[in-house]
Design a protein around this motif. Structure first.
Motif, PDB file in Angstrom:
ATOM      1  N   GLU B  94      -0.475   2.756  -2.252  1.00 52.07           N
ATOM      2  CA  GLU B  94      -1.918   2.957  -2.460  1.00 52.07           C
ATOM      3  C   GLU B  94      -2.177   3.657  -3.793  1.00 52.07           C
ATOM      4  O   GLU B  94      -3.168   3.403  -4.459  1.00 52.07           O
ATOM      5  CB  GLU B  94      -2.518   3.776  -1.309  1.00 52.07           C
ATOM      6  CG  GLU B  94      -2.756   2.976  -0.023  1.00 52.07           C
ATOM      7  CD  GLU B  94      -4.009   2.100  -0.088  1.00 52.07           C
ATOM      8  OE1 GLU B  94      -4.866   2.351  -0.956  1.00 52.07           O
ATOM      9  OE2 GLU B  94      -4.131   1.172   0.724  1.00 52.07           O
ATOM     10  N   GLY B 100       2.657  -3.662  -4.549  1.00 52.39           N
ATOM     11  CA  GLY B 100       2.439  -4.264  -3.234  1.00 52.39           C
ATOM     12  C   GLY B 100       1.656  -3.380  -2.291  1.00 52.39           C
ATOM     13  O   GLY B 100       1.020  -2.405  -2.701  1.00 52.39           O
ATOM     14  N   ALA B 101       1.684  -3.759  -1.011  1.00 53.15           N
ATOM     15  CA  ALA B 101       0.930  -3.029   0.006  1.00 53.15           C
ATOM     16  C   ALA B 101       1.617  -3.216   1.352  1.00 53.15           C
ATOM     17  O   ALA B 101       2.423  -4.135   1.533  1.00 53.15           O
ATOM     18  CB  ALA B 101      -0.504  -3.544   0.078  1.00 53.15           C
ATOM     19  N   LEU B 102       1.306  -2.318   2.288  1.00 54.86           N
ATOM     20  CA  LEU B 102       1.846  -2.430   3.635  1.00 54.86           C
ATOM     21  C   LEU B 102       0.710  -2.804   4.575  1.00 54.86           C
ATOM     22  O   LEU B 102      -0.308  -2.114   4.636  1.00 54.86           O
ATOM     23  CB  LEU B 102       2.479  -1.106   4.100  1.00 54.86           C
ATOM     24  CG  LEU B 102       3.860  -0.734   3.557  1.00 54.86           C
ATOM     25  CD1 LEU B 102       4.838  -1.890   3.681  1.00 54.86           C
ATOM     26  CD2 LEU B 102       3.812  -0.219   2.142  1.00 54.86           C
ATOM     27  N   GLN B 103       0.920  -3.906   5.296  1.00 51.72           N
ATOM     28  CA  GLN B 103      -0.094  -4.404   6.219  1.00 51.72           C
ATOM     29  C   GLN B 103       0.321  -4.147   7.649  1.00 51.72           C
ATOM     30  O   GLN B 103       1.467  -3.795   7.925  1.00 51.72           O
ATOM     31  CB  GLN B 103      -0.188  -5.917   6.055  1.00 51.72           C
ATOM     32  CG  GLN B 103      -1.193  -6.387   5.062  1.00 51.72           C
ATOM     33  CD  GLN B 103      -1.461  -7.859   5.319  1.00 51.72           C
ATOM     34  OE1 GLN B 103      -0.573  -8.682   5.119  1.00 51.72           O
ATOM     35  NE2 GLN B 103      -2.645  -8.165   5.769  1.00 51.72           N
ATOM     36  N   LYS B 104      -0.609  -4.404   8.568  1.00 55.00           N
ATOM     37  CA  LYS B 104      -0.272  -4.295   9.992  1.00 55.00           C
ATOM     38  C   LYS B 104       0.896  -5.231  10.306  1.00 55.00           C
ATOM     39  O   LYS B 104       1.000  -6.332   9.756  1.00 55.00           O
ATOM     40  CB  LYS B 104      -1.472  -4.674  10.853  1.00 55.00           C
ATOM     41  CG  LYS B 104      -2.633  -3.701  10.730  1.00 55.00           C
ATOM     42  CD  LYS B 104      -3.747  -4.060  11.717  1.00 55.00           C
ATOM     43  CE  LYS B 104      -4.886  -3.071  11.629  1.00 55.00           C
ATOM     44  NZ  LYS B 104      -5.831  -3.381  10.528  1.00 55.00           N
ATOM     45  N   THR B 148       3.715  -6.608   1.713  1.00 52.83           N
ATOM     46  CA  THR B 148       2.933  -7.732   1.206  1.00 52.83           C
ATOM     47  C   THR B 148       2.722  -7.573  -0.296  1.00 52.83           C
ATOM     48  O   THR B 148       2.515  -6.457  -0.764  1.00 52.83           O
ATOM     49  CB  THR B 148       1.523  -7.737   1.852  1.00 52.83           C
ATOM     50  OG1 THR B 148       1.684  -7.634   3.246  1.00 52.83           O
ATOM     51  CG2 THR B 148       0.775  -9.013   1.527  1.00 52.83           C
TER      52      THR B 148
END
Lengths: 86, 223
Positions: B94, B100-104, B148
């Motif tokens: 963040e 990248g990013a972390l999703q559910k 992701t």
């Protein structure tokens, strides 16, 4: 003056949407047929003090991009909510 | 003796595990409240697991604005080692310190069990003492751990050997089985599994030792 604004935060195209997929899979069991392409999203409502509609939207869009969404996976788009004075 | 700062946000809950992880290896650990802005006394920084700021909005979304994060970014820019574990990984993405990013999770299930990781690169402050292809049993404990990113980012992560750990049996839908990555300068690392909870066979696995030991060895004082 204050403007009522809504910011919709949606997943970018191509980003997996496990919530939408799970909801879609549950629908037939409830008797809902013919419902496809389900996407889950978030919306935020707030009031913005600004001198014009466009200034209010600009502020809301900036807030949407910097905080309400993660630009890596999400889009944020502001719109005016019902109830604003003409 | 090397001294590591373990950042505590409101809602962090793995700070003691993280501190024990470094003290067990002969280093010193000190807790750092999220409003602190001076990290110059440390040789490395750990952002532990938990639910920083309640995970409201998105995991890590509000923690990114905690005052300490400016200092963490500065520390990282100066070459200091920074490790984000689980929620700490989410905070680092963040904050833009990792890509990248972390999703559910795929399947929308909170996952809490051992996983087998495969070391994909030893060129990072977390994996320097491991060997490529080495399998490590390390627990996961998360709801939003599906890594992701877009195609271009993924290709560049792979090309630059920034994917450092992959899941053998992808538990959460992470792109490319990614469990952990590093930044381009290889001093900022993040992973969803908890190496600091795999430090003793008495607790199920000691496979986290090689990771924590790499990180402690990388500790270095920065300007």
């Amino acid at each position: 003056m204050n403007y009522f604004v809504i910011v919709d935060v949606t997943l970018r195209e191509g980003i997996a949407d496990p919530e939408g997929a799970t909801i879609e899979r549950a629908l037939p069991a409830l008797g809902f047929t013919g419902v496809t392409n389900v996407h889950a999203a978030k919306s935020f409502r707030f009031e913005v003090e600004a001198t014009s509609e466009s200034a209010a939207l600009e502020k809301a869009n900036s807030l949407g991009e910097r905080l309400l969404s993660n630009p890596v996976i999400e889009n944020a788009v502001a719109r005016l909510a019902p109830g604003n004075r003409a | 003796m090397k001294r590591f700062g373990v950042v505590i946000f409101p809602g962090s809950n793995c700070e003691y595990d993280a501190a024990l992880g470094v003290t067990q290896l002969g280093a010193e650990a000190e807790f750092v409240w999220h409003s602190d802005t001076d990290l110059s006394r440390f040789d490395g920084i750990i952002l532990p697991g938990g639910f920083a700021h309640g995970d409201y909005l998105r995991p890590g979304a509000l923690a990114r604005f905690s005052p300490v994060m400016k200092a963490v970014a500065h520390f990282a820019l100066e070459g200091g080692p920074v490790l984000g574990i689980c929620n700490g990984f989410q905070v680092l993405t963040e904050a833009g310190l990792l890509a990248g990013a972390l999703q559910k999770n795929r399947g929308l299930t909170f996952l809490s069990h051992d996983t087998t990781l495969i070391v994909a690169s030893t060129r990072s402050v977390l994996t320097s003492e491991a060997t490529i292809g080495q399998e490590l049993v390390v627990p996961i404990n998360h709801f939003s751990g599906a890594y992701t990113c877009d195609d271009a980012t993924y290709e560049s992560l792979v090309a630059n050997e920034q994917v450092i750990l992959r899941y053998r049996d992808n538990p959460n839908g992470s792109r490319g089985d990614v469990a952990g990555i590093c930044n381009e300068t290889r001093n900022v690392v993040g992973l969803m599994p908890h190496p600091e909870r795999a430090m003793s066979t008495l607790l199920g696995s000691a496979d986290g030792l090689v990771l924590m030991s790499s990180f402690v060895s990388a500790g270095i004082a920065v300007g």
